[in-house]
Write an enzyme that holds these catalytic residues in place. Sequence first.
Site, PDB file in Angstrom:
ATOM      1  N   LYS A   1      84.046 -20.470  -0.660  1.00 25.74           N
ATOM      2  CA  LYS A   1      85.086 -21.383  -1.139  1.00 25.74           C
ATOM      3  C   LYS A   1      86.304 -20.665  -1.699  1.00 25.74           C
ATOM      4  CE  LYS A   1      82.142 -25.424  -1.872  1.00 25.74           C
ATOM      5  NZ  LYS A   1      81.443 -26.284  -2.842  1.00 25.74           N
TER       6      LYS A   1
ATOM      7  N   GLY B   1      77.395 -21.349   3.105  1.00 20.83           N
ATOM      8  CA  GLY B   1      77.543 -22.375   2.084  1.00 20.83           C
ATOM      9  C   GLY B   1      78.772 -22.148   1.220  1.00 20.83           C
ATOM     10  N   SER B   2      78.675 -22.575  -0.035  1.00 17.14           N
ATOM     11  CA  SER B   2      79.836 -22.592  -0.936  1.00 17.14           C
ATOM     12  C   SER B   2      80.331 -21.205  -1.332  1.00 17.14           C
ATOM     13  CB  SER B   2      79.481 -23.374  -2.208  1.00 17.14           C
ATOM     14  OG  SER B   2      79.145 -24.703  -1.885  1.00 17.14           O
ATOM     15  N   SER B   3      79.626 -20.148  -0.955  1.00 18.16           N
ATOM     16  CA  SER B   3      80.054 -18.800  -1.346  1.00 18.16           C
ATOM     17  C   SER B   3      81.429 -18.465  -0.782  1.00 18.16           C
ATOM     18  CB  SER B   3      79.034 -17.762  -0.879  1.00 18.16           C
ATOM     19  OG  SER B   3      78.967 -17.697   0.533  1.00 18.16           O
TER      20      SER B   3
END
Length: 702
Positions: free
Chosen positions: A388, A384-386
């Site tokens: 980014k 997921g967004s980890s």
Amino acid sequence: MDQNEKKKKKKQLPMRLNVLFLTVFILFSALILRLGIVQIVEGDMYEQQTEETENIVTKSDTPRGKIFDEMGNIIVDNSPVFNLTYTALQTDSHAKKLEIAEKLAKMIDKDTSKITERDKKDFYIITRGQQTLVDQKFTAQELEEIKSKHEEVKDADREIYTLLLERITEKDLAEIADNELEILAIKREMDRGFALSPQVIKEDLNKKEIAVISENLSELSGIDIHADAARISPYEDSVAAIIGTTKQIPKEQQDFYAVRGYDLNDYVGTSGLELQYETLLNGVKEKKKYITNKSGEPISEPEILAGESGKDLVLTLNMQFQQQLEQAVEQEILKFRGAGVDSAYAVVLDARTGGVLAMVGKKYEGGTFKNEMYGTYLYAFRPGSSIKGATILTGYEHEVLSTGEVIYDRPLHFGGTTIKKSYGGRSLGHINDIKALERSSNIYMDYIGMRIAGFDFDRYQCTIQNCTSETNLEIAINKMRSSFQQFGLGAPTGLDLPYESIGYNSGKPNAIGHPMDFSIGQFDTYTPMQLAQYASTIANNGYRLQVHLLKEVRESRPDEELGKLLYRFEPTVLNQIKVDQKYIDRVKQGFYQVTHGSQGTATALRSYPVAGKTGTAQEEKNGRPVVNEVFIGYSPYDNPEISFSIMVPKMHTEVPVNRTIAEHVLKIYENLKTTPYEVNSGIDNKETQKIEEVEETGEELQ
């Protein structure tokens, strides 16, 4: 010549002959005397020497090296045990071994579970009589035909034995009684040994067995009770998965170990650190050199060459940290069971060295917790967004993003595909790179993915030829994968265990949305260990350190103290990411805003000096949509000492379990810092590093 001279010479000739004969006589007498001495006085000695055929070297095990945690606490030790051994002579027959096995079966309990059908058939032939069985199961004509086929008798006998094995039925084998199976199990172990080398028949004898055998040793030729050591661990429930096991050399690896001087009945590490550092832990055996006669019997006392215990290992693990974090993870899983939380994984690294301080994997199953420590480096999940932070830096690397560029975050509509939007579906408005990390904008990352793929959404057109073709989409994804590997995402971390997953590559993209999915952690998968290394790379200003468990190698001591230092692992830089420090500083500022900004997604951690990134990823479990909750971070944010990752996979409902476990990590670490806590010197994160050359500095262990 006158008459007087002639007479004088005639007189001298007999005298010379007499002297010659006397000399020859004396020499022959001396020779006969010497032969008599050799034959009568020294005959036995020379006869023994003529019977000497070979030197035989046998080996005795020495204790394996111990394993300590970074604070000097013993993780793996050797516990004294007494094993029953059999040392065969080259002349020992099956009948003699069978006789000894029958006696031993009355003195010990022997497990029979490893007996194979072939073992039973061989035993049946020995105990029932081979010739008797041949007469029963072959006709005279069959035997004659077999013998006529072979010139050598031994070849015919070999074929007859092979056929006899095939003709022994299950009904025949059923005749073997239970007490005979114990005899078979004992003899089976005796047959596995080599001449003059002790073969373990049973490990860890109990007191009663030791007493009975000791009383009857005079009747048990070749049998002895041998003091040995078994591997034990006071932390077995925690670290058994990475410590691994020791077993006898597997058949498929016998050639590998044989060329390295091992005996085929040796115990070796077969998994985990026991396998990884086998050559260090195993040590050098004590050797006994025998001189034997033609019958294979020793004719003198052996020459003994002293052995050496295996080396001791000191790991980077801190068992106090490990156990406290395990308890915290179990506590949080139970707290959020209603949201479908049944497992969680956490990795904590020393950000200065790459050493693993703690690695926890727990799964709640069947009303109890299962230790899945190995899941931290073998299981891969969508992050997921980890990730980014890696996406932002990839955008700067490929020059599709300018410093502090502002992008308008709103839902993006594509024909025939799902609408792309940030969390909650609402517009975040105009945001720059730092704000995109603080608020976890998907759209900002989508723009980076699209631009690398050559697509301009604002004009809805390609900036390169055929940007939406599968070939160009694949090129774009591969560019992003290559950049992510600089952080350890999709690449080996260097973890010193026999096996490590590098994550799962989701394959070829076939839509413009796939580079966008990749940019927000919804495409490829990574392990918690890789995510912790990624956090460490950001913390270390772009220098990726090798992840490792080994801290030191030391000489072994008989007590529980650490011996002389032989080797210390030095921080090893695997690579440097290909962007300027000013871009890394912006990502670090964004990570700080995640935990301390007014709109950060992890402001519940603002009371700690931590920077990091949250992540939520969608997956499936049994056909049902589920989510992974992730947090990666480092602390303190201005001079990192630890980096860590939290992965809570496949929950039914989004709950902040990732942040509550992260809080435990920070709290435990702060508490440990108030006690004596050694951190190896490594990279100083306070200022930008001036490392001219990136190279491996770790010394290779042989």
